[in-house]
Design a protein around this motif. Structure first.
Motif, PDB file in Angstrom:
ATOM      1  N   GLU A   9       0.830  -1.207   0.000  1.00  0.00           N
ATOM      2  CA  GLU A   9       0.000   0.000   0.000  1.00  0.00           C
ATOM      3  C   GLU A   9       0.865   1.259   0.000  1.00  0.00           C
ATOM      4  OE1 GLU A   9      -3.410  -2.272   2.644  1.00  0.00           O
ATOM      5  OE2 GLU A   9      -2.067  -0.824   3.566  1.00  0.00           O
ATOM      6  N   TRP A  10       1.758   1.306   0.949  1.00  0.00           N
ATOM      7  CA  TRP A  10       2.715   2.399   1.022  1.00  0.00           C
ATOM      8  C   TRP A  10       3.450   2.551  -0.292  1.00  0.00           C
ATOM      9  CZ3 TRP A  10       5.584   5.978   3.607  1.00  0.00           C
ATOM     10  CH2 TRP A  10       5.162   6.294   4.905  1.00  0.00           C
ATOM     11  N   THR A  12       2.717   1.820  -3.387  1.00  0.00           N
ATOM     12  CA  THR A  12       2.067   2.442  -4.545  1.00  0.00           C
ATOM     13  C   THR A  12       2.105   3.970  -4.429  1.00  0.00           C
ATOM     14  OG1 THR A  12       0.002   2.082  -3.379  1.00  0.00           O
ATOM     15  CG2 THR A  12       0.474   0.587  -5.182  1.00  0.00           C
ATOM     16  N   LEU A  13       1.859   4.469  -3.218  1.00  0.00           N
ATOM     17  CA  LEU A  13       1.881   5.924  -3.043  1.00  0.00           C
ATOM     18  C   LEU A  13       3.295   6.463  -3.224  1.00  0.00           C
ATOM     19  CD1 LEU A  13      -0.517   6.583  -0.043  1.00  0.00           C
ATOM     20  CD2 LEU A  13      -1.005   6.345  -2.467  1.00  0.00           C
ATOM     21  N   LEU A  14       4.256   5.734  -2.637  1.00  0.00           N
ATOM     22  CA  LEU A  14       5.645   6.162  -2.733  1.00  0.00           C
ATOM     23  C   LEU A  14       6.102   6.133  -4.189  1.00  0.00           C
ATOM     24  CD1 LEU A  14       7.757   7.056  -0.716  1.00  0.00           C
ATOM     25  CD2 LEU A  14       8.676   4.732  -0.707  1.00  0.00           C
ATOM     26  N   SER A  16       4.236   6.533  -6.933  1.00  0.00           N
ATOM     27  CA  SER A  16       3.731   7.655  -7.728  1.00  0.00           C
ATOM     28  C   SER A  16       4.488   8.931  -7.385  1.00  0.00           C
ATOM     29  CB  SER A  16       2.219   7.836  -7.542  1.00  0.00           C
ATOM     30  OG  SER A  16       1.852   7.697  -6.217  1.00  0.00           O
ATOM     31  N   THR A  17       4.799   9.113  -6.078  1.00  0.00           N
ATOM     32  CA  THR A  17       5.582  10.295  -5.716  1.00  0.00           C
ATOM     33  C   THR A  17       6.960  10.220  -6.371  1.00  0.00           C
ATOM     34  OG1 THR A  17       4.467  10.159  -3.598  1.00  0.00           O
ATOM     35  CG2 THR A  17       6.268  11.718  -3.762  1.00  0.00           C
ATOM     36  N   ILE A  19       7.727   8.770  -9.156  1.00  0.00           N
ATOM     37  CA  ILE A  19       7.641   9.060 -10.594  1.00  0.00           C
ATOM     38  C   ILE A  19       7.653  10.572 -10.839  1.00  0.00           C
ATOM     39  CG2 ILE A  19       6.135   8.884 -12.623  1.00  0.00           C
ATOM     40  CD1 ILE A  19       5.198   6.181 -11.558  1.00  0.00           C
ATOM     41  N   VAL A  20       6.911  11.295  -9.997  1.00  0.00           N
ATOM     42  CA  VAL A  20       6.861  12.750 -10.161  1.00  0.00           C
ATOM     43  C   VAL A  20       8.263  13.346  -9.996  1.00  0.00           C
ATOM     44  CG1 VAL A  20       5.931  14.889  -9.213  1.00  0.00           C
ATOM     45  CG2 VAL A  20       4.466  12.894  -9.416  1.00  0.00           C
ATOM     46  N   CYS A  21       8.977  12.900  -8.955  1.00  0.00           N
ATOM     47  CA  CYS A  21      10.339  13.397  -8.740  1.00  0.00           C
ATOM     48  C   CYS A  21      11.237  12.991  -9.901  1.00  0.00           C
ATOM     49  CB  CYS A  21      10.915  12.865  -7.437  1.00  0.00           C
ATOM     50  SG  CYS A  21       9.972  13.339  -5.994  1.00  0.00           S
ATOM     51  N   PHE A  23      10.457  12.614 -13.017  1.00  0.00           N
ATOM     52  CA  PHE A  23      10.246  13.506 -14.152  1.00  0.00           C
ATOM     53  C   PHE A  23      11.141  14.740 -14.044  1.00  0.00           C
ATOM     54  CE2 PHE A  23       5.672  11.833 -14.733  1.00  0.00           C
ATOM     55  CZ  PHE A  23       6.090  10.989 -15.741  1.00  0.00           C
ATOM     56  N   LEU A  24      11.148  15.351 -12.845  1.00  0.00           N
ATOM     57  CA  LEU A  24      11.931  16.571 -12.688  1.00  0.00           C
ATOM     58  C   LEU A  24      13.420  16.276 -12.819  1.00  0.00           C
ATOM     59  CD1 LEU A  24      11.727  19.630 -12.064  1.00  0.00           C
ATOM     60  CD2 LEU A  24      12.325  19.048  -9.720  1.00  0.00           C
ATOM     61  N   VAL A  26      14.856  13.870 -14.522  1.00  0.00           N
ATOM     62  CA  VAL A  26      15.196  13.633 -15.935  1.00  0.00           C
ATOM     63  C   VAL A  26      15.320  14.958 -16.679  1.00  0.00           C
ATOM     64  CG1 VAL A  26      14.318  12.746 -18.126  1.00  0.00           C
ATOM     65  CG2 VAL A  26      14.209  11.332 -16.079  1.00  0.00           C
ATOM     66  N   ILE A  27      14.341  15.842 -16.460  1.00  0.00           N
ATOM     67  CA  ILE A  27      14.356  17.133 -17.159  1.00  0.00           C
ATOM     68  C   ILE A  27      15.642  17.894 -16.831  1.00  0.00           C
ATOM     69  CG2 ILE A  27      13.230  19.395 -17.283  1.00  0.00           C
ATOM     70  CD1 ILE A  27      10.558  17.938 -16.752  1.00  0.00           C
TER      71      ILE A  27
ATOM     72  N   ILE B  89      -1.262   8.775 -10.869  1.00  0.00           N
ATOM     73  CA  ILE B  89      -0.020   9.263 -10.257  1.00  0.00           C
ATOM     74  C   ILE B  89      -0.301  10.495  -9.405  1.00  0.00           C
ATOM     75  CG2 ILE B  89       2.279  10.202 -10.725  1.00  0.00           C
ATOM     76  CD1 ILE B  89       2.397   8.556 -13.217  1.00  0.00           C
ATOM     77  N   GLY B  92      -2.178   9.507  -6.236  1.00  0.00           N
ATOM     78  CA  GLY B  92      -1.232   8.788  -5.376  1.00  0.00           C
ATOM     79  C   GLY B  92      -0.278   9.735  -4.673  1.00  0.00           C
ATOM     80  N   THR B  93       0.301  10.656  -5.441  1.00  0.00           N
ATOM     81  CA  THR B  93       1.254  11.599  -4.854  1.00  0.00           C
ATOM     82  C   THR B  93       0.568  12.514  -3.843  1.00  0.00           C
ATOM     83  OG1 THR B  93       2.412  11.586  -6.961  1.00  0.00           O
ATOM     84  CG2 THR B  93       3.027  13.302  -5.411  1.00  0.00           C
ATOM     85  N   LEU B 116       8.536  21.630 -11.033  1.00  0.00           N
ATOM     86  CA  LEU B 116       8.013  20.919 -12.201  1.00  0.00           C
ATOM     87  C   LEU B 116       6.968  21.788 -12.916  1.00  0.00           C
ATOM     88  CD1 LEU B 116       8.415  18.145 -13.507  1.00  0.00           C
ATOM     89  CD2 LEU B 116       6.446  17.329 -12.247  1.00  0.00           C
ATOM     90  N   LEU B 127      12.279  18.140 -24.751  1.00  0.00           N
ATOM     91  CA  LEU B 127      12.676  16.842 -24.201  1.00  0.00           C
ATOM     92  C   LEU B 127      11.867  15.712 -24.821  1.00  0.00           C
ATOM     93  CD1 LEU B 127      13.238  17.920 -20.525  1.00  0.00           C
ATOM     94  CD2 LEU B 127      14.941  17.359 -22.239  1.00  0.00           C
ATOM     95  N   TRP B 190      -4.663   2.788   5.439  1.00  0.00           N
ATOM     96  CA  TRP B 190      -4.923   2.619   4.003  1.00  0.00           C
ATOM     97  C   TRP B 190      -6.423   2.520   3.740  1.00  0.00           C
ATOM     98  CZ3 TRP B 190      -2.575   2.904  -0.563  1.00  0.00           C
ATOM     99  CH2 TRP B 190      -3.169   2.258  -1.665  1.00  0.00           C
TER     100      TRP B 190
END
Lengths: 280, 296
Positions: A9-10, A12-14, A16-17, A19-21, A23-24, A26-27, B89, B92-93, B116, B127, B190
């Motif tokens: 559970e943790w 999945t949330l971690l 997604s967070t 993935i967001v980080c 992205f930045l 990579v950019i 996403i 989730g975030t 971002l 990119l 959860w």
């Protein structure tokens, strides 16, 4: 199994967070690692040479700076004044509700439509032609709703007692706003203005038909002439140039300079906000 | 200064401030009028039905075809793809930030999201060309990876900060008593998040999604750079598409003033304006609903 569920559970949330980080990262990593080698004093201080394949981006930098300044001159006084009206004067009636609805809708209008409006109003309607002034005013319109919204928020944070104290010692409402409310709200207003301008500096779509040009033989300083700008330069170098692979390092360099300009503006806003939160 | 003079300044100030308020209405009205005027000019020359149902956009062909469908389907396809990526996403975030992350972690993550959001769209499009495009090309064996999938991923990156911030606000707005009641009957953290907090925040989350959709639909530079801009009818995520915004950006610079083609670009802009308006109004409806529900 029961011990594992919380981890999933943790996770999945971690994830997604993460993935967001990612992205930045990579950019930033891509732009810095491949753009840094193009950066030099020559790159930021000279004119483009030999059909854009060599030389610097000086006119694009000055163009973007001047454009953002015109945007600020056009949008900031107008935006702050409108926010003052909404927060200090307006009563809750149908007119005020229409003004507020207009502002929210303007904030949602796609930037390319501002480009069309700038073309119809400034370039053709007011006969400015495709020019620095027309593009700056178009970006000013685009920035206006954001400046109004952030300024109003800053004004709303000033307690009513502050205004009442000024009125009680005999100030008119105008004087209370000019001498008490605005100075107190200044850091909040500045944060919003700088963030909005950083957005405007990176916009491309609204200036496409209102004045930007691929190549100008001078530091693009005339209000009634076309100009170069960093975002448009990046767009042209990466999609329209006849030797795209050859100019890729220049494109990376331009992208890095653009990101640095935008992030510097953002850092300024963060700093003002940080100082304000410390004072409070 | 005399009181009379000060009162005069006070009155002038009041009028000036009010005029700027009214000018805002005039700007929105001006945009609306400009789109309407040019769209009417277009409909005098081309039948509205041909415009709405036409499956071909070919203004320079003979006869010229002004069907909006391929552009509209392209815009919807890439936005839909972006939301498929960004909604899970984003939620989730936002849940992580609101329910799990400590204060220290939050102070790191929030600036990351703000940074971002600050990346200009043209840099993200760039990119898409230099990283994502070649990556997709390797995976699919196409010549270049400039297609709807590329655009959807980039738009997801651009819509994420909006979705995260607004969703987090919605989650934070849920009263603690809701969660405590849930913990009280033995639910885990959860279970509380999935069964109590997120459903209670649903209107706010829908508003966040609508704002994200509005951003993705109206975005120009990223899709212009990353989706290939083929004017054929879109076939799927692995094919090149051409959105409404990209069409305006490409063709407006070349088209002669006051021709049918010129008016046609304003007509598709009017459709874009209507779509974003409706999306934003739906978003606003949910925000108000959320506010009412939780203040009651």
């Amino acid at each position: 199994m029961k011990k594992l569920t919380p981890i999933i559970e943790w996770g999945t949330l971690l994830l997604s967070t993460g993935i967001v980080c990612f992205f930045l990262v990579v950019i930033l990593w891509d732009l810095i690692s491949k753009g840094a080698s193009s950066l030099s004093w020559e790159f930021v201080s000279t004119l483009p040479k030999e059909g854009m394949t060599k030389g610097g981006i000086f006119p694009a930098i000055t163009g973007t700076v001047l454009l953002t300044m015109i945007t600020a001159i056009a949008a900031v006084p107008f935006g702050i004044s409108c926010a003052i009206y909404l927060n200090e004067y307006a009563v809750d009636n149908w007119l005020t509700r229409i003004i507020r609805a207009s502002i929210r809708n303007l904030a949602g209008v796609p930037s390319i439509i501002y480009g069309l409006f700038g073309l119809a109003l400034f370039v053709q309607g007011l006969h400015m032609g495709t020019s620095l002034l027309a593009a700056g005013l178009t970006l000013g319109l685009l920035s206006l709703p954001y400046i109004i919204i952030t300024t109003e928020e800053a004004l709303r944070r000033i307690p009513a007692s502050t205004r009442e104290a000024a009125l009680a010692i005999g100030a008119t409402q105008f004087e209370s706003i000019r001498d008490v409310v605005l100075p107190t709200a200044l850091p909040g207003i500045l944060t919003g203005v700088v963030l909005t301008l950083s957005r405007a500096a990176g916009e491309t779509a609204p200036i496409l038909f209102t004045g930007v040009a691929f190549y100008i033989n001078n530091p693009s300083g005339y209000l009634n002439q076309e100009f170069m700008s960093l975002p448009y330069h990046l767009y042209m170098l990466s999609t329209q140039h006849q030797a795209i692979e050859e100019v890729r390092p220049l494109a990376y360099g331009t992208a890095l300079v653009l990101i640095i300009v935008v992030f510097l503006l953002n850092l300024t806003a963060f700093y003002i906000r940080y100082k304000r939160s410390k004072n409070e | 200064m005399k009181l009379a003079a000060r009162e005069k300044i006070d009155n002038t100030g009041r009028y000036l401030f009010r005029i700027t308020g009214l000018l805002v209405i005039a700007i929105l009205g001006g945009i609306f009028f400009m789109l309407l005027w040019n769209t009417i000019a277009f409909f005098i020359k081309v039948k509205p039905l041909d415009f709405i149902t036409g499956t071909q956009w070919d203004p320079s062909g003979s006869p010229a075809a002004y069907g909006i469908l391929p552009l509209l389907v392209s815009t919807c396809l890439v936005t839909f793809g972006a939301m498929l990526i960004a909604i899970p996403i984003g939620i989730g975030t936002a849940s992580f930030l609101s329910e799990y992350a400590g204060k220290k972690l939050k102070n790191i993550l929030k600036p990351i999201i703000e940074m971002l959001a600050a990346v200009p769209s043209v840099a993200i499009g760039f990119l898409g060309i230099v990283i994502l495009g070649p990556g997709i090309a390797d995976l699919t064996g196409q010549a270049n990876g400039l297609n709807a999938l590329n655009g959807a991923v980039l738009l997801a990156v651009m819509a994420l900060p909006t979705i995260i911030t607004v969703t987090e606000d919605a989650l934070q707005g849920i009263p603690n008593s809701y969660k405590e009641a849930s913990y009280g009957v033995g639910a885990s953290k959860w279970q509380t998040l999935i069964k109590v907090t997120i459903p209670a925040a649903a209107p706010g989350i829908l508003a966040a999604i609508m704002l994200g959709v509005g951003r993705a639909i109206g975005e120009t530079m990223t899709v212009l750079m990353a989706t290939g801009n083929a004017s054929a009818f879109p076939k799927g995520f692995f094919h090149s598409i051409r959105t409404i915004t990209a069409t305006i950006a490409i063709e407006m610079g070349e088209v002669p003033y006051q021709t049918t083609h010129y008016y046609a670009l304003f007509a598709i802009a009017a459709v874009l304006f209507l779509i974003t308006l409706i999306v934003n109004l739906i978003g606003e409806y949910f925000v108000n609903k959320f506010r009412k529900y939780h203040s009651a």
